[in-house]
Design a protein around this motif. Structure first.
Motif, mmCIF file in Angstrom:
data_model
loop_
_atom_site.group_PDB
_atom_site.id
_atom_site.type_symbol
_atom_site.label_atom_id
_atom_site.label_comp_id
_atom_site.label_asym_id
_atom_site.label_seq_id
_atom_site.Cartn_x
_atom_site.Cartn_y
_atom_site.Cartn_z
ATOM 1 N N PRO A 129 39.195 35.866 46.709
ATOM 2 C CA PRO A 129 38.904 36.442 45.384
ATOM 3 C C PRO A 129 38.176 35.486 44.437
ATOM 4 O O PRO A 129 37.340 35.917 43.655
ATOM 5 N N GLY A 133 34.291 36.416 46.112
ATOM 6 C CA GLY A 133 34.193 37.758 45.557
ATOM 7 C C GLY A 133 34.795 38.841 46.429
ATOM 8 O O GLY A 133 34.447 40.026 46.299
ATOM 9 N N ASP A 135 37.793 41.282 47.357
ATOM 10 C CA ASP A 135 38.917 41.824 46.600
ATOM 11 C C ASP A 135 40.244 41.349 47.205
ATOM 12 O O ASP A 135 40.321 40.999 48.386
ATOM 13 N N ARG A 136 41.280 41.354 46.381
ATOM 14 C CA ARG A 136 42.556 40.748 46.754
ATOM 15 C C ARG A 136 43.207 41.437 47.955
ATOM 16 O O ARG A 136 43.772 40.777 48.828
ATOM 17 N N GLN A 137 43.120 42.758 48.019
ATOM 18 C CA GLN A 137 43.728 43.469 49.146
ATOM 19 C C GLN A 137 43.060 43.079 50.468
ATOM 20 O O GLN A 137 43.739 42.776 51.453
ATOM 21 N N THR A 138 41.728 43.087 50.481
ATOM 22 C CA THR A 138 41.016 42.712 51.706
ATOM 23 C C THR A 138 41.301 41.264 52.074
ATOM 24 O O THR A 138 41.480 40.938 53.252
ATOM 25 N N LYS A 167 39.254 49.194 54.016
ATOM 26 C CA LYS A 167 39.552 47.771 53.916
ATOM 27 C C LYS A 167 40.286 47.275 55.163
ATOM 28 O O LYS A 167 40.069 46.149 55.618
ATOM 29 N N ARG A 257 47.680 44.825 40.282
ATOM 30 C CA ARG A 257 47.567 46.259 40.543
ATOM 31 C C ARG A 257 48.161 46.641 41.882
ATOM 32 O O ARG A 257 48.415 47.806 42.146
#
Length: 355
Positions: A129, A133, A135-138, A167, A257
């Motif tokens: 992240p 860049g 995303d946190r889930q991936t 993802k 989130r």
């Protein structure tokens, strides 16, 4: 009774789902049989190409040529071979190993695994992240797959982080790509690592992504390396359960989130089965000829699993993953390769000095 069974097999339902199952099983079995036969050829044996290596290479060649045209009609059997037969093969692999050999890996192996799981996942959620860049889930999915056991860990982590399907697909693609690279790279690097076969096996088991890939990388060296690699890898796989518990707890406490409430815990039962078979084999209750026969069957099952894994490894996986997730997976792979070697050497030397 026979007529009724025949009628069921010839029914439209059987011609659909059951036909897909048997066709896929036959396809994986045929590729595995070819790999087993090629492995017996003197020239290929001299190159150090095992039946498992050849089976996955042949599977990859088929998977990127004619297999897409027949994928739907063989999917059930191919996926069964890739998942169920692989787990059964891992369980039966316990007939090659005893608790005495597990003792040789011991506490040092557990420390190495814990260090690698923690450091790789921490690197993924920090580097992805903040710097790439992603995303946190991936990033968490790729981190789990790289740290523990590849696609299986990605799938087990998905309900905890509640990531969407695309993802998950990206994460699986990246760990398959770099796990496959590791599977072939590690045996080639073996002469330059300054390790004996046992230490190499521990290194491979603690740093290569998939269980299947660890088996291939270990067998490419010798049986000593294969045994220690599988033992070390299974210790690492068994860390999946506490990892998921800790991740779920951390996400529940966080304010991000991503939430993780009411998610079931995925227990790697095949790892427990492997340990149980190792214990049974340690008692030496079966005649040696029986054990030898089981080992041969196990090799065939693993070859079928390798063939199926190759069939499902497509060149399009690289394009699907995109550049940023691939860069993260590449960074984690380099850390596993270099940092993992450093951790293995440091822990081994510390144990020699301390004990």
């Amino acid at each position: 009774m026979f007529r009724r069974a025949t009628a069921v097999l010839l029914s439209p339902l059987a011609h659909g789902r059951q036909a897909s199952f048997w066709r896929g099983l036959l396809l994986a079995g045929s590729i595995a049989a070819l790999g087993l036969w090629l492995a017996e050829l003197p020239r290929l044996r001299g190159w150090g190409l095992s039946a498992l290596t050849l089976a996955i290479v042949l599977g990859m060649l088929a998977g990127n040529s004619f297999f897409p045209a027949i994928a739907k009609s063989t999917a059930a059997g191919v996926d069964f071979s890739r998942s169920r037969l692989l787990r059964l093969g891992i369980i039966l692999y316990g007939f090659r190993i005893t608790f005495q050999q597990i003792g040789e890996v011991g506490v040092a192996g557990l420390i190495i695994d814990a260090a690698m799981v923690a450091s790789v996942f921490a690197l993924a959620v920090t580097l992805g992240p903040r710097w790439l860049g992603v995303d946190r889930q991936t990033a968490m999915l790729i981190g789990a797959g790289s740290a523990i056991c590849g696609a299986a860990a990605v799938m087990a982590t998905e309900p905890v982080v509640r990531a969407p399907a695309h993802k998950v697909s990206v994460a699986v693609a990246t760990v398959v790509v770099f796990g496959t690279v590791a599977m072939f790279l590690y045996p080639w690097l073996y002469p330059y690592l300054g390790m004996d076969a046992h230490a190499y096996g521990v290194y491979a088991g603690s740093t290569i992504h998939e269980v299947a890939q660890v088996i291939v990388a270990g067998n490419a060296v010798d049986q000593t390396a294969a045994a220690s690699a599988v033992i070390e890898k299974m210790l690492r796989v068994m860390l999946l359960a506490p990892f998921l518990l800790l991740l779920g707890w951390a996400l529940r406490r966080g304010r991000g989130r991503v939430a993780a409430t009411g998610t079931p815990l995925a227990v790697p039962w095949f790892a427990l089965g492997f340990i149980a078979v190792c214990g049974f084999n340690s008692l030496q209750l079966l005649p040696a000829s029986w054990v030898e026969g089981i080992v041969r069957i196990d090799t065939a099952l693993l070859a079928m699993a390798m063939a199926a894994l190759g069939l499902r490894t497509h060149a399009g996986a690289i394009r699907q993953a995109g550049i940023r997730p691939l860069l993260l997976a590449a960074a984690l792979f380099l850390f596993l390769l270099t940092g993992g070697w450093a951790v293995n050497v440091a822990v081994a030397r510390w144990f020699q000095l301390a004990f």
